[in-house]
Design an enzyme around this catalytic site. Structure first.
Site, short mmCIF file in Angstrom:
data_model
loop_
_atom_site.label_atom_id
_atom_site.label_comp_id
_atom_site.label_asym_id
_atom_site.label_seq_id
_atom_site.Cartn_x
_atom_site.Cartn_y
_atom_site.Cartn_z
N CYS A 58 0.83 -1.21 0.00
CA CYS A 58 0.00 0.00 0.00
C CYS A 58 0.86 1.26 0.00
O CYS A 58 1.69 1.47 0.89
CB CYS A 58 -0.91 0.01 1.22
N ARG A 103 0.14 4.74 2.97
CA ARG A 103 0.24 4.48 4.40
C ARG A 103 0.62 5.67 5.27
O ARG A 103 0.66 5.54 6.49
CB ARG A 103 1.23 3.33 4.64
N GLU A 115 -4.99 3.40 -10.46
CA GLU A 115 -5.65 2.11 -10.22
C GLU A 115 -6.81 1.92 -11.20
O GLU A 115 -7.06 0.83 -11.69
CB GLU A 115 -6.19 2.04 -8.79
#
Ligand code: ARG
Length: 397
Positions: free
Chosen positions: A90, A93, A267
């Site tokens: 990820c 974070r 994404e």
């Protein structure tokens, strides 16, 4: 299970609905005391808390009596935040400590789990200022309690495979779509049908729950200048809420603990809409934009890709929905890595996931090496969970 093939819409319903598979017999391992104690120690140490010995005794008593133990609210909160902090894949974070926890450990029935998932989506939205949120349901127990959300995310689009080899919707989700249809769900057959939640518990076979309209926010993808792109009729859901990873804290497994942050544009604009086995929009977009698609050397794919990513960011901005871009997020991520180093902690990073799928070398995260430790608390994706997300029945719940 064989996947049903689909020829046209409305799709034919199976004549006899298949019997739902029976719930698995109660199974479960007791919590490993060493994991429990290691967690308690870390929790007390990192937060500078007294009372470790007393808490350890309490937990030992619970472990001896039941094979598991119950986290305090503070332990659960910190455990969930640190599971995020430890997620090597990820890039977002930096915000791990701001995670909002919805403690729903008293909820274990499928219909109530569904209702809480819907409420999760409503509350994380905050009018578009998406807040990272996790809802934690009743954990697995040695006595056999298990809750599983089959879907990989709370909001996902159905995918239908046709006999002629063409596809409608998200090619990633054809398996779970076929399974939902076998259970009796009917999709409209568009490219963006929202899948129902499939939820299974130890005392009920898998059931499906359609998402209420007001729980789902979607963004129509439009380009700031190139109206041709709008002709593709693309959209995407605003909230990425992962729902099939197991939250592991101090030896306890929370098998149902959906969580979300917000999207990074790539994404959607470089993977979901672009992967050849998903929406695969670049060939159409290249043609619409009048690019020379006769040879790879014209880099028409790359040019179309950049415009699609501009459209994604522009559209989310216009809709007032939180989204980040890969340049900004890469910088923030390195800030996070440095902060962790300063705090004397190891920050595990999986380079292949952190480097964005476009313009990798333009971002600072590309140009260095990282630690690759496997730390707990953690979010884990096991094989049965991946099979459920493909609509396959795993051996056990
Ligand atoms: N990549 C996944 C998707 O496109 C979401 C993964 C989590 N992403 C996030 N920004 N929290 O749906």
């Amino acid at each position: 299970m064989t996947e049903q093939s689909i020829t046209r819409f409305p799709p034919p319903r199976p004549a006899v609905p298949p019997a739902p598979h029976p719930p698995s017999p109660p199974v479960g391992d007791p919590v490993d005391p060493a994991e429990a104690y290691a967690f308690l120690e870390e929790f007390h140490h990192e937060n500078g808390l007294a009372g470790l010995e007393q808490r350890r005794h309490e937990v030992r008593r619970q472990l001896e009596a039941t094979g598991t133990y119950s986290h305090t609210t503070a332990e659960l909160t910190w455990g969930a935040k640190v599971a995020w902090r430890n997620s090597a894949r990820c890039i977002g974070r930096l915000y791990w400590n701001s995670l909002h926890i919805r403690d729903r450990r008293h909820v274990g029935r499928a219909d109530e789990v569904a209702a809480e998932c819907f409420e999760h989506l409503r509350t994380t939205w905050r009018g578009g200022r998406i807040r990272p949120t996790i809802t934690i349901f009743a954990p697995d127990t040695p006595a056999g309690r298990r809750i599983r959300i089959w879907n990989e995310q709370l909001v996902r689009y159905a995918g239908y495979e046709h006999d002629d080899g063409t596809r409608t919707g998200d090619g990633r989700n054809t398996g779970i779509t076929a399974y939902a249809r076998k259970l009796g769900w009917e999709g409209a057959g568009t490219d963006f049908d929202i899948l129902p939640l499939l939820i299974e518990t130890d005392h009920e076979p898998v059931r499906w729950f359609p998402l209420p309209r007001d729980a789902v926010h979607e963004v129509r993808i439009e380009h700031p200048e190139l109206a041709e792109l709008d002709l593709l009729g693309l959209m995407w859901h605003a909230i990425p809420a992962i729902s099939n990873m197991c939250l592991e804290i101090g030896g306890v497994s929370y098998g149902a603990a959906p969580f979300n942050g917000w999207y990074m544009g790539t994404e959607i604009g470089a993977r979901n809409l672009v992967d050849a086995d998903r929406y695969d929009v670049l060939p159409q977009l290249g043609a619409l934009l009048g690019l020379d698609t006769s040879s790879e050397r014209t880099l028409w794919r790359d040019r179309a890709l950049v415009e699609l990513n501009r459209a994604v960011l522009h559209s989310f901005d216009r809709a007032g929905a939180t989204i980040t871009d890969h340049h900004t997020e890469s910088e923030r991520f390195l800030r996070h890595v440095h902060r962790e180093e300063e705090a004397g902690r190891v920050c595990p990073v999986d380079w292949s996931w952190i480097v964005p799928p476009v313009s990798g070398g333009l971002t600072p995260v590309y140009h260095r090496y990282y630690d690759e430790a496997d730390l707990t608390p953690a979010f884990r994706l096991d094989e049965p969970a991946m099979r459920r997300a493909r609509g396959e029945v795993p051996d056990r719940l």
